[in-house]
Motif scaffolding. Structure first.
Motif, PDB file in Angstrom:
ATOM      1  N   CYS A  55     -47.249   5.285  34.654  1.00 48.79           N
ATOM      2  CA  CYS A  55     -47.095   3.848  34.896  1.00 48.79           C
ATOM      3  C   CYS A  55     -47.209   3.567  36.387  1.00 48.79           C
ATOM      4  CB  CYS A  55     -45.761   3.359  34.371  1.00 48.79           C
ATOM      5  SG  CYS A  55     -45.531   3.625  32.592  1.00 48.79           S
ATOM      6  N   VAL A  56     -48.080   2.632  36.741  1.00 46.87           N
ATOM      7  CA  VAL A  56     -48.293   2.228  38.132  1.00 46.87           C
ATOM      8  C   VAL A  56     -47.845   0.772  38.253  1.00 46.87           C
ATOM      9  CG1 VAL A  56     -49.932   2.138  40.041  1.00 46.87           C
ATOM     10  CG2 VAL A  56     -50.309   3.759  38.163  1.00 46.87           C
ATOM     11  N   CYS A  57     -46.873   0.528  39.109  1.00 47.62           N
ATOM     12  CA  CYS A  57     -46.230  -0.786  39.174  1.00 47.62           C
ATOM     13  C   CYS A  57     -46.239  -1.332  40.601  1.00 47.62           C
ATOM     14  CB  CYS A  57     -44.786  -0.701  38.688  1.00 47.62           C
ATOM     15  SG  CYS A  57     -44.561   0.203  37.149  1.00 47.62           S
ATOM     16  N   CYS A  58     -45.983  -2.637  40.691  1.00 50.21           N
ATOM     17  CA  CYS A  58     -45.879  -3.313  41.979  1.00 50.21           C
ATOM     18  C   CYS A  58     -44.682  -4.251  41.919  1.00 50.21           C
ATOM     19  CB  CYS A  58     -47.165  -4.084  42.284  1.00 50.21           C
ATOM     20  SG  CYS A  58     -47.168  -4.892  43.895  1.00 50.21           S
ATOM     21  N   TYR A  59     -43.865  -4.245  42.946  1.00 51.46           N
ATOM     22  CA  TYR A  59     -42.663  -5.079  42.964  1.00 51.46           C
ATOM     23  C   TYR A  59     -42.977  -6.563  42.829  1.00 51.46           C
ATOM     24  CZ  TYR A  59     -40.053  -0.987  44.578  1.00 51.46           C
ATOM     25  OH  TYR A  59     -39.476   0.252  44.664  1.00 51.46           O
ATOM     26  N   THR A  60     -44.182  -6.971  43.181  1.00 47.68           N
ATOM     27  CA  THR A  60     -44.523  -8.394  43.196  1.00 47.68           C
ATOM     28  C   THR A  60     -45.227  -8.864  41.934  1.00 47.68           C
ATOM     29  OG1 THR A  60     -46.636  -7.912  44.280  1.00 47.68           O
ATOM     30  CG2 THR A  60     -44.750  -8.365  45.707  1.00 47.68           C
ATOM     31  N   TRP A  61     -45.434  -7.966  40.943  1.00 45.24           N
ATOM     32  CA  TRP A  61     -46.263  -8.343  39.789  1.00 45.24           C
ATOM     33  C   TRP A  61     -45.570  -7.969  38.489  1.00 45.24           C
ATOM     34  CZ3 TRP A  61     -49.850 -11.742  39.535  1.00 45.24           C
ATOM     35  CH2 TRP A  61     -50.731 -11.788  38.443  1.00 45.24           C
TER      36      TRP A  61
END
Length: 374
Positions: A325-331
């Motif tokens: 899982c690849v995540c972004c704090y803003t999305w």
């Protein structure tokens, strides 16, 4: 009349309800626990008893010991949910209507009305929270409804990064801490219920120590800031080591992911001057070299780098049941790769998320484990 010997072998004798209704509950649970998970999930709508088993800890533990976990969730933590944690069921591929609530363990707000705790990490069914007002961490098992308070090793205690590792006979909490001009490592071992302090980490880790370490082969692995390299910390000996294997070229950012067993993966952007033109996945080979495994499709790559605004400090990764899982704090969406199939997907946005949402999306792997000890 057709003789019994000539009757169709496909016809089975009817099950007498008078007999089968007296089957002991524990035997029924045992039989149902032997079914493949998806088969049992399809049976839930046939009667209330079968549906109730999905909430039975004893039935879940029986099914889990036979292979794949009974439940497998991606948990979302966001400031606008106030300690209600929406759950995405990764087995059936949809959001659950009920969010996970830990209110039975956690105070919702502090004395000044601000949130009194924050979810930091999860591992094998356990959660680790920070409770600044009580100068402690909270480790809890939601399924077993058990918890333990772990007091900070000192106070004031300002820490930049935490790694939480659950093991068969306990867990460890690894903390990178800045106090005044000294940078130290503290490791809590649940087997002895005590903290151990280790030397400064600056010379080898550099200033990129706000990321969470990745557990692999008894050590925590980190990537340094440019020029990128990989360092590891042995949780038993407390020794730091820099890996001498060469990383792929033209990297704009790098993250590590481990499957928790014997594989270590590297995810990175490839480009120039801080601009990613592509994203790739590598696997650490037996010769300790990085072997390219997969490349993110162009359109998906463009979307991901645009939602990150090319600010890769906001990017974090983790492993969840065969998925990277690849995540972004803003999305509010997750980009994930099914490793066995080498395919990439977007996980849909949570339907209960407010229309006007803010930043601060934290995702966690949650695989309930009844016997994970706090």
């Amino acid at each position: 009349m057709t003789p019994k010997s000539l009757q169709s072998p496909s016809r089975l004798p009817e099950m007498d309800p008078a007999i089968w209704s007296r089957l002991p509950e524990e035997l029924l649970e045992h039989v149902l626990s032997c079914l493949p998970l998806k088969t049992f999930l399809n049976l839930r709508s046939t009667c209330k008893r079968f549906k109730s088993l999905t909430f039975s800890p004893s039935f879940m533990s029986k099914h889990t010991t036979r292979g794949s976990p009974f439940y497998s969730f991606l948990l979302l933590s966001h400031p606008q949910f106030y300690h209600q944690y929406p759950l995405y069921d990764s087995i059936i591929g949809s959001w659950r209507h009920l969010a996970l609530s830990l209110s039975f363990l956690l105070p919702v707000t502090g004395s000044n009305g601000s949130p009194s705790c924050s979810l930091l990490s999860s591992s094998n069914g356990l959660f680790c929270f920070s409770l600044p007002s009580s100068k402690s961490f909270l480790v809890c098992n939601f399924l077993a409804k058990s918890s333990r308070i772990v007091e900070f090793p000192s106070y004031p205690f300002a820490f930049e990064s935490l790694a939480f590792v659950s093991m068969p006979f306990g867990y460890k909490i690894f903390v990178l801490c800045s106090k005044f001009s000294s940078n130290s490592v503290f490791v809590y071992d649940s087997r002895v219920h005590s903290w151990q302090k280790f030397d400064r980490f600056e010379p080898i880790l550099g200033d990129n120590y706000r990321q969470e370490g990745v557990f692999f082969n008894g050590s925590l692995y980190f990537t340094t800031s440019e020029p990128f390299s990989i360092v590891c910390f042995d949780l038993e000996s407390g020794r730091w080591e820099r890996l001498d294997n060469e990383l792929p070229g033209d990297l704009t950012f790098v993250r590590l992911v481990s499957d928790g067993e014997n594989k270590l993966y590297l995810i990175g952007g490839v480009g120039r001057n801080g601009i990613s033109r592509s994203m790739k996945l590598w696997e650490l080979g037996g010769g300790r070299n990085w072997i390219e495994a997969e490349s993110l499709p162009e359109l998906m790559c463009k979307k991901f780098v645009s939602v990150c605004y090319h600010n890769y400090e906001r990017v974090y990764c983790f492993w969840h049941q065969g998925m990277i899982c690849v995540c972004c704090y803003t999305w509010p969406e997750i980009l994930y790769c099914k490793v066995s199939k080498r395919t990439w997907h977007w996980l849909p946005k949570c339907p209960s998320l407010p229309e006007k949402w803010s930043c601060g999306f934290r995702w966690f792997s949650f695989v309930p484990e009844l016997y994970a000890t706090v």
